[in-house]
Design a protein around this motif. Sequence first.
Motif, PDB file in Angstrom:
ATOM      1  N   SER A 140       0.828  -1.211   0.000  1.00 20.47           N
ATOM      2  CA  SER A 140       0.000   0.000   0.000  1.00 20.47           C
ATOM      3  C   SER A 140       0.858   1.255   0.000  1.00 20.47           C
ATOM      4  O   SER A 140       0.502   2.262  -0.628  1.00 20.47           O
ATOM      5  CB  SER A 140      -0.928   0.002   1.222  1.00 20.47           C
ATOM      6  OG  SER A 140      -1.870  -1.034   1.142  1.00 20.47           O
ATOM      7  N   LEU A 141       1.993   1.194   0.694  1.00 19.38           N
ATOM      8  CA  LEU A 141       2.892   2.352   0.719  1.00 19.38           C
ATOM      9  C   LEU A 141       3.483   2.623  -0.663  1.00 19.38           C
ATOM     10  O   LEU A 141       3.587   3.779  -1.095  1.00 19.38           O
ATOM     11  CB  LEU A 141       4.004   2.109   1.738  1.00 19.38           C
ATOM     12  CG  LEU A 141       5.025   3.239   1.921  1.00 19.38           C
ATOM     13  CD1 LEU A 141       4.333   4.511   2.396  1.00 19.38           C
ATOM     14  CD2 LEU A 141       6.110   2.825   2.908  1.00 19.38           C
ATOM     15  N   LEU A 142       3.865   1.560  -1.373  1.00 17.81           N
ATOM     16  CA  LEU A 142       4.387   1.728  -2.734  1.00 17.81           C
ATOM     17  C   LEU A 142       3.328   2.324  -3.662  1.00 17.81           C
ATOM     18  O   LEU A 142       3.613   3.226  -4.458  1.00 17.81           O
ATOM     19  CB  LEU A 142       4.866   0.379  -3.277  1.00 17.81           C
ATOM     20  CG  LEU A 142       6.172  -0.173  -2.687  1.00 17.81           C
ATOM     21  CD1 LEU A 142       6.435  -1.573  -3.221  1.00 17.81           C
ATOM     22  CD2 LEU A 142       7.343   0.744  -3.012  1.00 17.81           C
ATOM     23  N   CYS A 143       2.099   1.805  -3.556  1.00 17.06           N
ATOM     24  CA  CYS A 143       1.004   2.352  -4.377  1.00 17.06           C
ATOM     25  C   CYS A 143       0.755   3.819  -4.043  1.00 17.06           C
ATOM     26  O   CYS A 143       0.502   4.640  -4.937  1.00 17.06           O
ATOM     27  CB  CYS A 143      -0.272   1.539  -4.150  1.00 17.06           C
ATOM     28  SG  CYS A 143      -0.199  -0.147  -4.775  1.00 17.06           S
ATOM     29  N   LEU A 148       1.035   9.303  -5.699  1.00 17.25           N
ATOM     30  CA  LEU A 148       1.288  10.713  -5.390  1.00 17.25           C
ATOM     31  C   LEU A 148       2.217  11.347  -6.423  1.00 17.25           C
ATOM     32  O   LEU A 148       1.987  12.474  -6.875  1.00 17.25           O
ATOM     33  CB  LEU A 148       1.898  10.837  -3.993  1.00 17.25           C
ATOM     34  CG  LEU A 148       0.972  10.560  -2.806  1.00 17.25           C
ATOM     35  CD1 LEU A 148       1.759  10.586  -1.505  1.00 17.25           C
ATOM     36  CD2 LEU A 148      -0.156  11.574  -2.752  1.00 17.25           C
ATOM     37  N   LEU A 149       3.261  10.616  -6.808  1.00 16.14           N
ATOM     38  CA  LEU A 149       4.213  11.161  -7.779  1.00 16.14           C
ATOM     39  C   LEU A 149       3.578  11.328  -9.157  1.00 16.14           C
ATOM     40  O   LEU A 149       3.700  12.386  -9.789  1.00 16.14           O
ATOM     41  CB  LEU A 149       5.437  10.244  -7.868  1.00 16.14           C
ATOM     42  CG  LEU A 149       6.376  10.254  -6.657  1.00 16.14           C
ATOM     43  CD1 LEU A 149       7.443   9.180  -6.803  1.00 16.14           C
ATOM     44  CD2 LEU A 149       7.028  11.623  -6.500  1.00 16.14           C
ATOM     45  N   ALA A 204      -7.330  12.692 -11.772  1.00 11.91           N
ATOM     46  CA  ALA A 204      -6.078  12.670 -11.003  1.00 11.91           C
ATOM     47  C   ALA A 204      -6.295  13.201  -9.588  1.00 11.91           C
ATOM     48  O   ALA A 204      -5.773  12.646  -8.612  1.00 11.91           O
ATOM     49  CB  ALA A 204      -5.015  13.489 -11.720  1.00 11.91           C
ATOM     50  N   ILE A 205      -7.080  14.264  -9.462  1.00 15.40           N
ATOM     51  CA  ILE A 205      -7.364  14.830  -8.133  1.00 15.40           C
ATOM     52  C   ILE A 205      -8.171  13.841  -7.295  1.00 15.40           C
ATOM     53  O   ILE A 205      -7.911  13.648  -6.100  1.00 15.40           O
ATOM     54  CB  ILE A 205      -8.104  16.172  -8.281  1.00 15.40           C
ATOM     55  CG1 ILE A 205      -7.191  17.212  -8.938  1.00 15.40           C
ATOM     56  CG2 ILE A 205      -8.582  16.676  -6.922  1.00 15.40           C
ATOM     57  CD1 ILE A 205      -7.888  18.501  -9.314  1.00 15.40           C
ATOM     58  N   LEU A 243      -8.401   9.582  -2.914  1.00 19.50           N
ATOM     59  CA  LEU A 243      -8.608   8.188  -2.516  1.00 19.50           C
ATOM     60  C   LEU A 243      -7.324   7.564  -1.972  1.00 19.50           C
ATOM     61  O   LEU A 243      -7.349   6.805  -0.997  1.00 19.50           O
ATOM     62  CB  LEU A 243      -9.113   7.378  -3.712  1.00 19.50           C
ATOM     63  CG  LEU A 243     -10.554   7.646  -4.153  1.00 19.50           C
ATOM     64  CD1 LEU A 243     -10.855   6.917  -5.449  1.00 19.50           C
ATOM     65  CD2 LEU A 243     -11.533   7.217  -3.070  1.00 19.50           C
ATOM     66  N   LEU A 244      -6.211   7.870  -2.610  1.00 13.85           N
ATOM     67  CA  LEU A 244      -4.933   7.316  -2.151  1.00 13.85           C
ATOM     68  C   LEU A 244      -4.598   7.784  -0.741  1.00 13.85           C
ATOM     69  O   LEU A 244      -4.185   6.993   0.116  1.00 13.85           O
ATOM     70  CB  LEU A 244      -3.814   7.727  -3.110  1.00 13.85           C
ATOM     71  CG  LEU A 244      -3.728   6.970  -4.441  1.00 13.85           C
ATOM     72  CD1 LEU A 244      -2.754   7.660  -5.372  1.00 13.85           C
ATOM     73  CD2 LEU A 244      -3.306   5.528  -4.207  1.00 13.85           C
TER      74      LEU A 244
END
Length: 220
Positions: free
Chosen positions: A27-30, A35-36, A63-64, A69-70
């Motif tokens: 989840s951290l990688l996603c 974000l990038l 994208a926003i 959600l992320l």
Amino acid sequence: MTIDYSLFMNISASVPAIWHYATGSFSLLCLLFGLLSNGFLIFIFIRDPNLRRPRNYFIVNLAITDLGLLISNNGLHVIASFKKEWIFGQIVLWKTLIPKYGGIITPVLDLTSLAKLSDSYAPGHIHDTIVETLTERRLSKMSKHPLQASDFIPGLAHHNAIYKEEEDAYKSWWKKTPLGKKRERFLEDQEEGGGDGKGKKDKKGGGKGKGKKGKGKKKK
């Protein structure tokens, strides 16, 4: 007073730590990648006036939304995974379950007070309280009488609060039982890995073989 401890036991505690860390890392990688990529897309859209076309507005809108959600989903999941339990209190539970059973959250409903009142109650108790309160008759009156925190207090009163001392006492007792000890050994073996367990068996087998040989020599 009878207490159903199965309603408030931390089910995630029985999951091996490696799975918590694995899902949290994924989840951290996603989260970082999202974000990038989304942030870079929004940055380019803002800097380049030629990209400000109707179809590109739709892409930026996506994208926003993806960023929101992320941050809200993956961010909370990462923290909970590395903590190995849900640490964000009862307010999220109330916010999730009330709309699920037809309730409408309005400014009149003080969720903060509800979360404080239900701090010592199990998630199962909160679920039952919401189901008992949000009857068809009560839902039909919501347009004139919105939900309030006082509507859920009678339902909570039917259940027994679970305090931290009782939970710790139950967990310490459970660890002393045969099933609890077996579970602890099983989790330890899983964390150590299958190779160690095989090595222990081989050592035991080797010891027995040596003993038999020694006995044979003595007989001769």
